[in-house]
Scaffold this active site. Sequence first.
Site, mmCIF file in Angstrom:
data_model
loop_
_atom_site.group_PDB
_atom_site.id
_atom_site.type_symbol
_atom_site.label_atom_id
_atom_site.label_comp_id
_atom_site.label_asym_id
_atom_site.label_seq_id
_atom_site.Cartn_x
_atom_site.Cartn_y
_atom_site.Cartn_z
ATOM 1 N N GLY A 106 0.778 -1.235 0.000
ATOM 2 C CA GLY A 106 0.000 0.000 0.000
ATOM 3 C C GLY A 106 0.802 1.273 0.000
ATOM 4 C CD GLU B 127 1.671 -8.905 2.134
ATOM 5 O OE1 GLU B 127 0.629 -8.268 1.877
ATOM 6 O OE2 GLU B 127 1.696 -9.882 2.887
ATOM 7 N N PRO B 128 4.770 -4.729 -1.267
ATOM 8 C CG PRO B 128 6.867 -3.940 -1.925
ATOM 9 C CD PRO B 128 6.211 -4.925 -1.001
ATOM 10 N N GLY B 129 3.011 -3.572 -4.088
ATOM 11 C CA GLY B 129 2.607 -3.845 -5.472
ATOM 12 C C GLY B 129 2.896 -2.613 -6.311
ATOM 13 N NE ARG C 274 -5.195 1.993 -10.201
ATOM 14 C CZ ARG C 274 -4.963 3.230 -9.788
ATOM 15 N NH1 ARG C 274 -4.631 4.168 -10.654
ATOM 16 N NH2 ARG C 274 -5.050 3.542 -8.532
ATOM 17 C CB CYS D 291 -21.150 0.217 -25.953
ATOM 18 S SG CYS D 291 -20.799 0.243 -27.709
ATOM 19 C CE1 TYR E 58 -3.250 -4.362 -7.938
ATOM 20 C CE2 TYR E 58 -2.268 -2.220 -7.512
ATOM 21 C CZ TYR E 58 -2.484 -3.530 -7.143
ATOM 22 O OH TYR E 58 -1.931 -3.999 -5.982
HETATM 23 C C1 LIG Z 1 -3.067 -5.752 -3.214
HETATM 24 C C2 LIG Z 1 -2.298 -6.171 -2.033
HETATM 25 C C3 LIG Z 1 -1.049 -5.620 -1.787
HETATM 26 C C4 LIG Z 1 -0.431 -4.555 -2.636
HETATM 27 O O1 LIG Z 1 -1.051 -3.333 -2.567
HETATM 28 P P1 LIG Z 1 -0.369 -2.080 -3.315
HETATM 29 O O2 LIG Z 1 -1.266 -0.950 -3.049
HETATM 30 O O3 LIG Z 1 -0.311 -2.423 -4.767
HETATM 31 O O4 LIG Z 1 0.990 -1.927 -2.730
HETATM 32 C C5 LIG Z 1 -0.343 -6.113 -0.693
HETATM 33 N N1 LIG Z 1 -0.853 -7.069 0.114
HETATM 34 C C6 LIG Z 1 -2.065 -7.623 -0.101
HETATM 35 C C7 LIG Z 1 -2.549 -8.671 0.803
HETATM 36 C C8 LIG Z 1 -2.830 -7.179 -1.163
HETATM 37 O O5 LIG Z 1 -4.038 -7.709 -1.363
#
Ligand SMILES: *Cc1c(COP(=O)(O)O)cnc(C)c1O
Length: 404
Positions: free
Chosen positions: A222, A263-265, A302, A332, A360
């Site tokens: 996050g 857990e960075p996405g 998004r 559409c 995403y």
């Molecule tokens: C989606 C998710 C993330 C990553 O979130 P980001 O906002 O992309 O960093 C990390 N941990 C869990 C469990 C998630 O579902």
Amino acid sequence: MSLSISNEQLKAAAAEFGTPLYVYHAEKITAQYQQLQTAFDGVFARFFYACKALTNISVLTHIHRIGCNIDCSSINEVYLALKAGFSPEQILYTSNGIGFEEITAAVEAGVSVNIDSLSNLEKFGKAYGSRYPVGIRLRPNIMAGGNLKISTGHATSKFGIPLEQLSQILVLKDAYQLRINCLHVHTGSEIKDVAVFIKVADIFFDLVPSFPDLQVLDMGGGFKVPYQDNEKGTDIDLLAKEVAFQLNKFEQAYGKPFQVWFEPGKYLVSECGYFVTTVNVLKETDSVCFAGINSGFNHLIRPMFYDAYHRIRNISNPEGPIKPYAVTGNICETDNFAWDRPINEIREHDLLVFDNAGAYGFEMGSNYNARFLPAQVLFKGGQMHLIRQRDTLEDLLKNQIVIN
Ligand SMILES: *Cc1c(COP(=O)(O)O)cnc(C)c1O
């Protein structure tokens, strides 16, 4: 080496591979990862890329090669991670709302598992008892994140076991002699406020004495990245400093060290991505000029789903006079990417680029309106590599069965 992709390079990629096209900068991902590692030098921290942000196998392979671990939200992501070369020890599976057979499969694959319901925790106890360590995803009842749709830790969120059910967790732990080695909290996406993570740490510290097998405090992902000009992301150095301070203080008082997992996405892959589209039609009306592009919410949802802002640049006319546009898709539905956006003057056939398209973007795409998913390109070592072909009509028909 530049960590961004220039307009000229994006134009060349569009000419070679066509549009709509996703382009990702591999070394930018590496740089983001290294920034985390450097910042968290003072703690035993491990980073697990939340791969639901972008799962292309060549991207996963790159992320594995740079030494990052991986967090999976489905068993298929676990299988993709294994295919990309991650060892089970590098894979974390953080599920929500899944059937127990996926957890069985994850245990069989030998990966770390976080469980997010009492129901599955009990099934886990019955199946494995103390034979396999397990993590628990908690719901801390904290409101955090960019907006409600991307908040996952608040008091009405479906994610995690609510804190107030701690006593029931402990009953299951004792009944099945569960080896709970990890506590997990992920409060949401786009969390700029470092204090949120410190609040989570405080919650963990309160809980630690109840879990003697604990080794890992998993604070989720996050981290915010800037989407708009002049916007700031999460201050990673400050976050690292605060986490290290709180953790060292706690460890000294408690007399036992812990690992911190993240857990960075978005943080790893958002800014590496560019989505290149072509303007099909201009439609002047009394109120607004619509720039209709060869894409829609089938490729980048998004803006419509989260009201998310993506910078939109006209790379075909970057010096043109600034005018307001509504940038719309060809689906559409009312799939506006922007309603009233100042952009350099747009002509038909111009290339419009969306920034921050790594996370995403493609991943939430669909074949709605029977349109093809875009091609994907990885810019690595100064070269453009095609890593996914554009769909074809056969792809739309694949798995369909014609009956008479
Ligand atoms: C989606 C998710 C993330 C990553 O979130 P980001 O906002 O992309 O960093 C990390 N941990 C869990 C469990 C998630 O579902």
